[in-house]
Design a protein around this motif. Structure first.
Motif, PDB file in Angstrom:
ATOM      1  N   ILE A  10       0.945  -1.180  -0.121  1.00 44.13           N
ATOM      2  CA  ILE A  10       0.024   0.131   0.160  1.00 44.13           C
ATOM      3  C   ILE A  10       1.011   1.226  -0.038  1.00 44.13           C
ATOM      4  CG2 ILE A  10      -1.919   1.372   1.363  1.00 44.13           C
ATOM      5  CD1 ILE A  10      -2.733  -1.294  -0.021  1.00 44.13           C
ATOM      6  N   ALA A  11       2.010   1.253   0.818  1.00 43.31           N
ATOM      7  CA  ALA A  11       2.675   2.454   0.906  1.00 43.31           C
ATOM      8  C   ALA A  11       3.463   2.617  -0.491  1.00 43.31           C
ATOM      9  CB  ALA A  11       3.832   2.098   1.989  1.00 43.31           C
ATOM     10  N   LEU A  12       3.777   1.712  -1.275  1.00 41.97           N
ATOM     11  CA  LEU A  12       4.397   1.707  -2.754  1.00 41.97           C
ATOM     12  C   LEU A  12       3.588   2.238  -3.596  1.00 41.97           C
ATOM     13  CD1 LEU A  12       6.419  -1.612  -2.206  1.00 41.97           C
ATOM     14  CD2 LEU A  12       7.239   0.648  -1.901  1.00 41.97           C
ATOM     15  N   LEU A  13       2.329   2.427  -3.496  1.00 37.17           N
ATOM     16  CA  LEU A  13       1.190   2.687  -4.578  1.00 37.17           C
ATOM     17  C   LEU A  13       1.502   4.328  -4.880  1.00 37.17           C
ATOM     18  CD1 LEU A  13      -2.034   1.022  -3.410  1.00 37.17           C
ATOM     19  CD2 LEU A  13      -0.422   0.398  -5.165  1.00 37.17           C
ATOM     20  N   SER A  14       1.286   4.769  -6.052  1.00 34.42           N
ATOM     21  CA  SER A  14       1.290   6.311  -6.326  1.00 34.42           C
ATOM     22  C   SER A  14      -0.194   6.716  -5.772  1.00 34.42           C
ATOM     23  CB  SER A  14       1.330   6.415  -8.080  1.00 34.42           C
ATOM     24  OG  SER A  14       0.241   6.076  -8.564  1.00 34.42           O
ATOM     25  N   THR A  15      -0.234   8.085  -5.701  1.00 37.27           N
ATOM     26  CA  THR A  15      -1.508   8.494  -5.451  1.00 37.27           C
ATOM     27  C   THR A  15      -2.624   8.229  -6.345  1.00 37.27           C
ATOM     28  OG1 THR A  15      -0.143  10.598  -4.636  1.00 37.27           O
ATOM     29  CG2 THR A  15      -2.415  11.004  -4.960  1.00 37.27           C
ATOM     30  N   TRP A  16      -2.482   8.170  -7.519  1.00 38.56           N
ATOM     31  CA  TRP A  16      -3.492   7.957  -8.264  1.00 38.56           C
ATOM     32  C   TRP A  16      -3.866   6.244  -8.043  1.00 38.56           C
ATOM     33  CZ3 TRP A  16      -4.076   3.898 -12.063  1.00 38.56           C
ATOM     34  CH2 TRP A  16      -5.215   4.144 -12.826  1.00 38.56           C
ATOM     35  N   GLU A  17      -2.978   5.282  -8.115  1.00 42.21           N
ATOM     36  CA  GLU A  17      -3.160   4.112  -7.835  1.00 42.21           C
ATOM     37  C   GLU A  17      -3.991   3.861  -6.209  1.00 42.21           C
ATOM     38  OE1 GLU A  17       0.487   1.836  -9.977  1.00 42.21           O
ATOM     39  OE2 GLU A  17       0.731   2.791  -7.830  1.00 42.21           O
ATOM     40  N   HIS A  18      -3.505   4.540  -5.169  1.00 36.52           N
ATOM     41  CA  HIS A  18      -4.051   4.429  -3.885  1.00 36.52           C
ATOM     42  C   HIS A  18      -5.394   4.924  -3.977  1.00 36.52           C
ATOM     43  CE1 HIS A  18      -4.690   5.572   0.340  1.00 36.52           C
ATOM     44  NE2 HIS A  18      -3.504   4.599   0.409  1.00 36.52           N
ATOM     45  N   GLN A  19      -5.671   6.032  -4.665  1.00 34.28           N
ATOM     46  CA  GLN A  19      -7.047   6.659  -4.830  1.00 34.28           C
ATOM     47  C   GLN A  19      -8.033   5.471  -5.431  1.00 34.28           C
ATOM     48  OE1 GLN A  19      -6.393  10.368  -6.537  1.00 34.28           O
ATOM     49  NE2 GLN A  19      -5.977  11.304  -4.503  1.00 34.28           N
ATOM     50  N   THR A  20      -7.477   4.867  -6.533  1.00 34.76           N
ATOM     51  CA  THR A  20      -8.342   4.120  -7.349  1.00 34.76           C
ATOM     52  C   THR A  20      -8.601   2.932  -6.600  1.00 34.76           C
ATOM     53  OG1 THR A  20      -7.242   4.827  -9.598  1.00 34.76           O
ATOM     54  CG2 THR A  20      -8.462   2.780  -9.574  1.00 34.76           C
ATOM     55  N   LEU A  21      -7.668   2.359  -5.912  1.00 40.10           N
ATOM     56  CA  LEU A  21      -7.825   1.112  -5.109  1.00 40.10           C
ATOM     57  C   LEU A  21      -8.878   1.588  -3.944  1.00 40.10           C
ATOM     58  CD1 LEU A  21      -7.342  -1.763  -4.198  1.00 40.10           C
ATOM     59  CD2 LEU A  21      -5.526  -1.251  -3.319  1.00 40.10           C
ATOM     60  N   ALA A  22      -8.867   2.305  -3.450  1.00 35.34           N
ATOM     61  CA  ALA A  22      -9.682   2.815  -2.212  1.00 35.34           C
ATOM     62  C   ALA A  22     -11.040   3.012  -2.918  1.00 35.34           C
ATOM     63  CB  ALA A  22      -9.356   4.302  -1.947  1.00 35.34           C
ATOM     64  N   ARG A  23     -11.401   3.500  -4.154  1.00 38.52           N
ATOM     65  CA  ARG A  23     -12.799   3.508  -4.780  1.00 38.52           C
ATOM     66  C   ARG A  23     -13.221   2.051  -4.890  1.00 38.52           C
ATOM     67  NH1 ARG A  23     -10.569   7.893  -7.482  1.00 38.52           N
ATOM     68  NH2 ARG A  23     -10.241   6.691  -9.502  1.00 38.52           N
ATOM     69  N   MET A  24     -12.227   1.418  -5.570  1.00 32.28           N
ATOM     70  CA  MET A  24     -12.609  -0.136  -5.514  1.00 32.28           C
ATOM     71  C   MET A  24     -13.097  -0.607  -4.426  1.00 32.28           C
ATOM     72  SD  MET A  24      -9.903  -0.878  -8.489  1.00 32.28           S
ATOM     73  CE  MET A  24     -10.507  -2.550  -8.988  1.00 32.28           C
ATOM     74  N   LEU A  25     -12.549  -0.544  -3.262  1.00 30.70           N
ATOM     75  CA  LEU A  25     -12.784  -1.282  -2.089  1.00 30.70           C
ATOM     76  C   LEU A  25     -13.969  -0.901  -1.480  1.00 30.70           C
ATOM     77  CD1 LEU A  25      -9.216  -1.231  -0.442  1.00 30.70           C
ATOM     78  CD2 LEU A  25     -10.303  -3.207  -1.340  1.00 30.70           C
ATOM     79  N   LYS A  26     -14.124   0.463  -1.741  1.00 31.09           N
ATOM     80  CA  LYS A  26     -15.481   0.889  -1.001  1.00 31.09           C
ATOM     81  C   LYS A  26     -16.938   0.653  -1.868  1.00 31.09           C
ATOM     82  CE  LYS A  26     -13.341   5.034   1.143  1.00 31.09           C
ATOM     83  NZ  LYS A  26     -13.272   6.251   1.277  1.00 31.09           N
ATOM     84  N   ALA A  27     -16.392   0.120  -3.132  1.00 30.33           N
ATOM     85  CA  ALA A  27     -17.776  -0.498  -4.067  1.00 30.33           C
ATOM     86  C   ALA A  27     -17.978  -1.938  -3.932  1.00 30.33           C
ATOM     87  CB  ALA A  27     -17.230   0.044  -5.516  1.00 30.33           C
ATOM     88  N   LEU A  28     -17.166  -2.509  -3.396  1.00 22.94           N
ATOM     89  CA  LEU A  28     -17.360  -3.861  -2.880  1.00 22.94           C
ATOM     90  C   LEU A  28     -18.392  -4.306  -1.737  1.00 22.94           C
ATOM     91  CD1 LEU A  28     -13.766  -5.462  -2.923  1.00 22.94           C
ATOM     92  CD2 LEU A  28     -15.384  -5.526  -4.662  1.00 22.94           C
TER      93      LEU A  28
END
Length: 78
Positions: free
Chosen positions: A60-78
């Protein structure tokens, strides 16, 4: 990506949340509705990697800002 348990990201407000990504089981800590760290990854072959919170090798710490935001949106959609 699918959730492994029956509860949604919002229902597990401060708890570990497990997802399946093409056979990889990934456990992410949900800290008050914020993606905090990756605790564990298990490959389809059963290999396991465990990470400590705040560890520099935490995926998680290695993700770019865009990747972090995209993954966060995907998790919240599950």
């Amino acid at each position: 990506m699918t959730k492994v348990g029956s509860q949604s990201w919002a229902q597990l407000y401060t708890c570990h949340f497990q997802i399946d990504v093409e056979g990889w089981w990934i456990t992410i800590y949900n800290d008050c509705d914020e993606m905090d760290y990756c605790e564990r990854c298990v490959s389809p072959e059963g290999n396991c990697w465990e990470f400590d919170p705040g560890d520099r090798t935490d995926p998680i710490a290695l993700l770019s800002t865009w990747e972090h935001q995209t993954l966060a949106r995907m998790l919240k959609a599950l």
